[in-house]
Design a protein around this motif. Structure first.
Motif, PDB file in Angstrom:
ATOM      1  N   ALA A 105     -13.510 -15.324  19.088  1.00 20.82           N
ATOM      2  CA  ALA A 105     -13.749 -16.261  17.826  1.00 20.82           C
ATOM      3  C   ALA A 105     -12.372 -16.153  17.235  1.00 20.82           C
ATOM      4  N   ILE A 106     -11.803 -15.024  17.144  1.00 24.40           N
ATOM      5  CA  ILE A 106     -10.517 -14.803  16.542  1.00 24.40           C
ATOM      6  C   ILE A 106      -9.362 -15.554  17.621  1.00 24.40           C
ATOM      7  N   ARG A 107      -9.595 -15.157  18.797  1.00 25.02           N
ATOM      8  CA  ARG A 107      -8.326 -15.857  19.616  1.00 25.02           C
ATOM      9  C   ARG A 107      -8.725 -17.310  20.107  1.00 25.02           C
ATOM     10  N   ALA A 108      -9.732 -18.172  19.453  1.00 25.22           N
ATOM     11  CA  ALA A 108     -10.092 -19.246  19.773  1.00 25.22           C
ATOM     12  C   ALA A 108      -9.586 -20.280  18.316  1.00 25.22           C
ATOM     13  N   SER A 109      -9.263 -19.439  17.579  1.00 21.37           N
ATOM     14  CA  SER A 109      -8.985 -20.066  16.005  1.00 21.37           C
ATOM     15  C   SER A 109      -7.555 -20.043  15.897  1.00 21.37           C
ATOM     16  N   ASP A 110      -7.344 -20.819  14.640  1.00 21.86           N
ATOM     17  CA  ASP A 110      -5.774 -21.020  14.386  1.00 21.86           C
ATOM     18  C   ASP A 110      -5.363 -20.496  13.192  1.00 21.86           C
ATOM     19  N   VAL A 111      -6.406 -20.180  12.173  1.00 19.94           N
ATOM     20  CA  VAL A 111      -6.141 -19.925  10.828  1.00 19.94           C
ATOM     21  C   VAL A 111      -7.343 -19.235  10.445  1.00 19.94           C
ATOM     22  N   MET A 112      -7.477 -18.087   9.543  1.00 18.52           N
ATOM     23  CA  MET A 112      -8.640 -17.439   9.076  1.00 18.52           C
ATOM     24  C   MET A 112      -8.545 -17.868   7.422  1.00 18.52           C
ATOM     25  N   ILE A 113      -9.704 -18.399   7.048  1.00 19.76           N
ATOM     26  CA  ILE A 113      -9.854 -18.841   5.558  1.00 19.76           C
ATOM     27  C   ILE A 113     -10.799 -17.705   4.950  1.00 19.76           C
ATOM     28  N   MET A 114     -10.449 -16.950   3.845  1.00 22.13           N
ATOM     29  CA  MET A 114     -11.447 -16.340   3.100  1.00 22.13           C
ATOM     30  C   MET A 114     -11.486 -16.994   1.569  1.00 22.13           C
ATOM     31  N   ALA A 115     -12.438 -17.960   1.554  1.00 16.53           N
ATOM     32  CA  ALA A 115     -12.363 -18.909   0.346  1.00 16.53           C
ATOM     33  C   ALA A 115     -13.355 -18.157  -0.676  1.00 16.53           C
ATOM     34  N   ASN A 116     -13.762 -16.941  -0.828  1.00 15.76           N
ATOM     35  CA  ASN A 116     -14.435 -16.445  -1.620  1.00 15.76           C
ATOM     36  C   ASN A 116     -14.402 -16.617  -2.923  1.00 15.76           C
ATOM     37  N   ASN A 117     -15.555 -16.971  -4.034  1.00 18.39           N
ATOM     38  CA  ASN A 117     -15.340 -17.022  -5.262  1.00 18.39           C
ATOM     39  C   ASN A 117     -15.659 -15.699  -6.132  1.00 18.39           C
ATOM     40  N   ILE A 118     -15.741 -14.728  -5.491  1.00 20.15           N
ATOM     41  CA  ILE A 118     -15.872 -13.224  -6.111  1.00 20.15           C
ATOM     42  C   ILE A 118     -14.925 -12.430  -5.479  1.00 20.15           C
ATOM     43  N   LYS A 119     -14.804 -11.326  -6.076  1.00 28.83           N
ATOM     44  CA  LYS A 119     -14.117 -10.091  -5.630  1.00 28.83           C
ATOM     45  C   LYS A 119     -14.879  -9.301  -4.309  1.00 28.83           C
TER      46      LYS A 119
END
Length: 177
Positions: A105-119
């Motif tokens: 999945a990492i190798r198939a992706s171009d960017v990782m998003i961590m959109a969390n609204n909490i710590k």
């Protein structure tokens, strides 16, 4: 306080940062973590919707294991995907992923998003970075406290898919993806 070192097998994940051609219009966005409203996978999907409206071939991979079996939220989230208008471009993996599937999945992706609204902390974000993926991360997450905006990652405000789109376009326009 006891510090527990959680090592990242950089050799396992390592890949150089990707450089794209100026005419690339495709983007695969990765989101990883437990299925939870606080992960804000909805914002990742909304960012992909905006990108598609702008003419990009945006796709989403979500490794979002349903650890807690919250039927109500899972049903709501599956309906959100279905009603997004881009369901056919979203790969939501509610069972999680094996180590091999996660690396794929990492190798198939171009960017990782961590959109969390909490710590929250994310080893997956660091593993993705080790694999050469640019990281777009919400300022409220704990991981943002150890990274530098514009250097290690690009920061966005929580609950702002429009800012996620802006950061992805910055990466694409600078041929980082």
């Amino acid at each position: 306080v006891k510090i527990v070192r959680t090592p990242i097998d950089v050799g396992y994940f390592y890949a150089p940062v990707r450089v794209n051609s100026a005419d690339k219009k495709g983007i695969t966005i990765l989101g990883v973590g437990a299925l939870s409203p606080q992960r804000r996978y909805e914002d990742i999907i909304l960012a992909a919707v905006i990108l598609r409206k702008k003419g990009y071939d945006a796709r989403v991979i979500l490794v979002c294991k349903d650890y807690w079996g919250d039927k109500g939220y899972r049903e709501k989230f599956e309906n959100f995907i279905h009603n997004s208008g881009i369901a056919q471009y979203i790969d939501a993996r509610f069972r999680g992923a094996t180590d091999r599937e996660f690396l794929e999945a990492i190798r198939a992706s171009d960017v990782m998003i961590m959109a969390n609204n909490i710590k929250v902390w994310s080893m997956a974000a660091l593993e993705a970075m080790a694999a050469g993926l640019p990281l777009v991360v919400s300022r409220v997450t704990n991981i943002a406290g150890v990274l530098h905006d514009g250097n290690d990652a690009l920061f966005v405000d929580a609950l702002r898919p429009d800012q996620i789109v802006e950061k992805i376009e910055i990466l694409m326009n600078n041929h980082v993806l």
